[in-house]
Design a protein around this motif. Sequence first.
Motif, PDB file in Angstrom:
ATOM      1  N   ASP A  19      13.207  -3.090 -23.469  1.00 32.33           N
ATOM      2  CA  ASP A  19      13.736  -2.705 -22.160  1.00 32.33           C
ATOM      3  C   ASP A  19      12.585  -2.267 -21.273  1.00 32.33           C
ATOM      4  OD1 ASP A  19      16.200  -3.269 -23.003  1.00 32.33           O
ATOM      5  OD2 ASP A  19      16.879  -1.188 -23.243  1.00 32.33           O
ATOM      6  N   GLU A  20      12.349  -2.994 -20.218  1.00 40.79           N
ATOM      7  CA  GLU A  20      11.252  -2.700 -19.313  1.00 40.79           C
ATOM      8  C   GLU A  20      11.688  -2.947 -17.888  1.00 40.79           C
ATOM      9  OE1 GLU A  20       8.230  -1.413 -19.464  1.00 40.79           O
ATOM     10  OE2 GLU A  20       8.395  -1.034 -21.615  1.00 40.79           O
ATOM     11  N   TRP A  21      11.214  -2.077 -17.007  1.00 42.78           N
ATOM     12  CA  TRP A  21      11.464  -2.269 -15.584  1.00 42.78           C
ATOM     13  C   TRP A  21      10.711  -3.488 -15.092  1.00 42.78           C
ATOM     14  CZ3 TRP A  21       7.598  -1.675 -11.737  1.00 42.78           C
ATOM     15  CH2 TRP A  21       8.074  -1.784 -10.423  1.00 42.78           C
ATOM     16  N   ARG A  22      11.347  -4.243 -14.207  1.00 42.01           N
ATOM     17  CA  ARG A  22      10.697  -5.397 -13.596  1.00 42.01           C
ATOM     18  C   ARG A  22      10.775  -5.275 -12.086  1.00 42.01           C
ATOM     19  NH1 ARG A  22      12.683 -10.670 -17.132  1.00 42.01           N
ATOM     20  NH2 ARG A  22      12.008  -9.885 -19.164  1.00 42.01           N
ATOM     21  N   PHE A  58       3.720   0.032 -18.967  1.00 36.41           N
ATOM     22  CA  PHE A  58       4.987   0.171 -19.681  1.00 36.41           C
ATOM     23  C   PHE A  58       5.766   1.385 -19.160  1.00 36.41           C
ATOM     24  CE2 PHE A  58       3.141  -2.120 -23.590  1.00 36.41           C
ATOM     25  CZ  PHE A  58       3.680  -3.332 -23.177  1.00 36.41           C
ATOM     26  N   SER A  59       7.092   1.224 -19.114  1.00 39.61           N
ATOM     27  CA  SER A  59       7.950   2.263 -18.535  1.00 39.61           C
ATOM     28  C   SER A  59       7.816   3.597 -19.255  1.00 39.61           C
ATOM     29  CB  SER A  59       9.411   1.799 -18.566  1.00 39.61           C
ATOM     30  OG  SER A  59       9.585   0.668 -17.749  1.00 39.61           O
ATOM     31  N   ARG A  60       7.532   3.547 -20.543  1.00 36.58           N
ATOM     32  CA  ARG A  60       7.451   4.808 -21.297  1.00 36.58           C
ATOM     33  C   ARG A  60       6.254   5.670 -20.874  1.00 36.58           C
ATOM     34  NH1 ARG A  60       6.330   0.587 -24.723  1.00 36.58           N
ATOM     35  NH2 ARG A  60       4.321   0.517 -25.816  1.00 36.58           N
ATOM     36  N   PHE A  61       5.317   5.068 -20.115  1.00 42.76           N
ATOM     37  CA  PHE A  61       4.176   5.834 -19.628  1.00 42.76           C
ATOM     38  C   PHE A  61       4.306   6.195 -18.149  1.00 42.76           C
ATOM     39  CE2 PHE A  61       2.246   3.114 -23.028  1.00 42.76           C
ATOM     40  CZ  PHE A  61       2.042   4.136 -23.947  1.00 42.76           C
ATOM     41  N   TYR A  67      -1.795   8.355 -17.424  1.00 41.58           N
ATOM     42  CA  TYR A  67      -1.706   6.894 -17.400  1.00 41.58           C
ATOM     43  C   TYR A  67      -1.467   6.377 -15.987  1.00 41.58           C
ATOM     44  CZ  TYR A  67      -1.450   7.166 -22.484  1.00 41.58           C
ATOM     45  OH  TYR A  67      -1.728   7.410 -23.793  1.00 41.58           O
ATOM     46  N   LEU A  68      -0.624   7.077 -15.239  1.00 38.96           N
ATOM     47  CA  LEU A  68      -0.368   6.661 -13.863  1.00 38.96           C
ATOM     48  C   LEU A  68      -1.636   6.740 -13.013  1.00 38.96           C
ATOM     49  CD1 LEU A  68       3.121   8.166 -12.923  1.00 38.96           C
ATOM     50  CD2 LEU A  68       2.450   5.760 -12.872  1.00 38.96           C
ATOM     51  N   PHE A  92       0.399  -2.926  -4.785  1.00 39.61           N
ATOM     52  CA  PHE A  92       0.547  -1.993  -5.884  1.00 39.61           C
ATOM     53  C   PHE A  92       1.847  -1.218  -5.664  1.00 39.61           C
ATOM     54  CE2 PHE A  92      -0.015   0.885  -9.171  1.00 39.61           C
ATOM     55  CZ  PHE A  92      -0.067   2.193  -8.740  1.00 39.61           C
ATOM     56  N   PHE A  93       2.726  -1.231  -6.659  1.00 39.24           N
ATOM     57  CA  PHE A  93       4.011  -0.530  -6.588  1.00 39.24           C
ATOM     58  C   PHE A  93       4.045   0.567  -7.647  1.00 39.24           C
ATOM     59  CE2 PHE A  93       4.860  -4.655  -4.811  1.00 39.24           C
ATOM     60  CZ  PHE A  93       5.755  -4.423  -3.776  1.00 39.24           C
ATOM     61  N   GLU A  94       4.644   1.686  -7.264  1.00 40.16           N
ATOM     62  CA  GLU A  94       4.819   2.775  -8.213  1.00 40.16           C
ATOM     63  C   GLU A  94       6.230   3.332  -8.045  1.00 40.16           C
ATOM     64  OE1 GLU A  94       3.005   7.211  -8.762  1.00 40.16           O
ATOM     65  OE2 GLU A  94       1.561   5.584  -8.407  1.00 40.16           O
ATOM     66  N   THR A  95       6.966   3.444  -9.152  1.00 42.95           N
ATOM     67  CA  THR A  95       8.344   3.925  -9.120  1.00 42.95           C
ATOM     68  C   THR A  95       8.540   4.932 -10.238  1.00 42.95           C
ATOM     69  OG1 THR A  95       9.393   2.461 -10.730  1.00 42.95           O
ATOM     70  CG2 THR A  95       8.906   1.523  -8.563  1.00 42.95           C
ATOM     71  N   PRO A  96       9.668   5.658 -10.244  1.00 45.53           N
ATOM     72  CA  PRO A  96       9.954   6.548 -11.378  1.00 45.53           C
ATOM     73  C   PRO A  96      10.105   5.784 -12.689  1.00 45.53           C
ATOM     74  CG  PRO A  96      11.285   7.146  -9.476  1.00 45.53           C
ATOM     75  CD  PRO A  96      10.647   5.829  -9.148  1.00 45.53           C
TER      76      PRO A  96
END
Length: 768
Positions: A19-22, A58-61, A67-68, A92-96
């Motif tokens: 399960d990963e955000w896309r 990866f979403s877990r990070f 890492y961000l 470059f995109f950054e989300t929760p």
Amino acid sequence: MEHSRSRQDSGRGTVALTDEWRLPGFTELEQLGEGTFGRVVLARQDNTGHLVAIKYLFSRFAADPAYLTAFRQEALALHRVSSTHVVRLYEFFETPQGAAIVMEAINGVSLRAVLQAEGALEPEAALAVLKGSLLGLAAAHSVGVVHRDYKPGNVLVADTGESKLVDFGTAVLAGELGPAVGTPAYMAPEQWAGGQATPATDVYAATCVFFQCVAGHRPYQADDTEVLRTLHEHAPIPFGEAPGPVHEIVALGMAKDPSKRPVDALRFVGELERVARAGYGEDWERKGWSRLAKATGLLAAVTPLALLGAGTAAAPGVAAGTGAVAASTGGIAAGLKIAIGVVAATAAVVGSVVVFSDASTPPESPPTTQQAVALKVDMKNRTGTVPGTNLAYTGDYPEVAGSTDQAWLKRVNDALTAPIDEWNRKTGPGAAKLEPERGPYTLITKAEVRTQNERYLSVRYSHDLANKPHPTWSYGRATVTIDLKEGKALTPAELFAPGKFTDDGLRILSERIWPDREQCGPVSTTFPYRPIKAADLTDERKVWLAFTPAAVEVTVNMTDLGFSTACAVQDYSLPYDKVAELLNPDLVAGMTGGKPLKPTSAAPPAQGLTDVTVGALTLHLPPGWTAVPQGLEKVIVDSSCPDPKKYFNCRYFLVTDNTKESAEQPTYRPGELYRRSAGGRACNAAGRKDLRQEGDATKTISTTAPIGTATATYEEWIVNCVPRGQTGGSGEAQVTQRIWFVADRQIVVMDEWRTPGVDELLRTATVS
């Protein structure tokens, strides 16, 4: 949030996806690679159809600040660097839920894949790849970015006939084992020691990769990380395993001391092109890319973009098969909603924020000097016909771009091209009179960047003439040092401290250059001592100064100074601590980054010993030993010699500062015979002054030996002595050459007499 799942990848095996955000608005076509902290995919933008490469954290990070921050810093580095030799950032995109870097997708394959398939490359091909990626590094260095992880997986060989540098954050995202930053197989000694990474650090890694390309294996190999560290920090540079013409490149780029390497990638490109032309001809680059095309063709045919009918692909950052990321279809920024800084979510990208894009300003404080970010320096070539003649000319010069001030740019670039025009104007009419009987001639100017930073650009030019009357003749030089803050070339007077650009000040400089007053052989009526005068830097120039981060380089046209043509043009390098009081203090501070100057003066000689210094080497000679100057080197004569002035029949050895050369005394080339004389060395040690060391030669020993605290490569050669004019063959006599070479300090010692005591003198010597 979208959910990914396992799928069968036709012909490529099952790709396990969790399960990963896309990133909405894109359709994923192919996973190009996956590491511990991220993955890279090939995707199509839905509203434009453009192909891009997307690098996901990866979403877990996504909730981990460390890492961000690292991921964001990679995007910032890509944003700053603008070059056709660096993969281009689009967004470059950054989300929760996660973060993503959208990049161009390159038609090509990774150098890692090429080496896995080929084992090794022909030298011209390796040089071509290295040059392109070095130009990418140069673009990064020009804006203060150090890559820190140059390796085969981060170099793409594109189908457009160029190489590109990718992944400015691999050490963190790919989860490499070993130190936190860098890949152990290519890490410079200062990285292992925890020192600050500099452009010279990238030069070291690039040279390690180049060595791997031509030798078929990494320069140092070990399973244990600490053993590998010891090898990088202390083992001899294995330049002898590379082809002979590129020994100098390997020795220079892998110097243990970063101050002994080219200061940055652009300077290294200049050295590379010089060596490549000398070893493989003027068309070396064309031949290199032709051979690379054959090596990459089959690999390119099975990469994702090729299978999609769009060329070939490669994936940056995470290793996977033959692919590596990247290449451009263009236009992506126009298809995305652009936002500057961190903004709220848009309807198109639910729950996300756009941090910055290709058209925005990164969310950080800009450098204090605007030019440091905006300016780019590229090497250019100009050809044409000398005005008023039929003579052709070709000239290399650096061109500065990036300023919006057109008057500023014109001043700077006019100064950088002026040496070409001056050489043509000075030499063209005289050369034209000798045509066609003595020609055809071509006037040549070569340029080398000695320093490039946010404040100064210092360039040295060398002039030459194709088909010149005598092959050993050398011609003038020129230097230009630009103050980028003021946008002007510094005059000779502005290079010196107040009150020092005088005949007295230049007399002191002369004493630092020639402490023994021997400018071209022992002082005599033939070679009287002639100190430099201020007029020698202004009227009919005879002396030029260029600047590196460690030293001022002084070039003197000895012939124009009044000496014979055999004295030629000579180059000298003086560390700043030896001449700092003579030079403009602002200039020295700008060149050295404001760092305190490290003293280089040696301690007083021990009682009963005489110290003799040649370059970075100081020998402590016992009573009876004599040092006799011979051009640009010193002859160290054994104490048993009855008349040291007639040392040719005595036992002696030679000590050379390999940073100096002239037409009559070219530099030593690592891994080859010692040929300090352009006319060929006589076979004195074999008792045959009528023969020359130009016959067949065989290397019989290759190992290491100490010189002071340094480690030298040590070789022995059996050389056949043949009549003058003969090359090759078994001669009438033989000599044995013993050669010690310290690559980091460019020290060469050569003994042909098995001189007793040489090994002990070298063991007790001092290397600064």
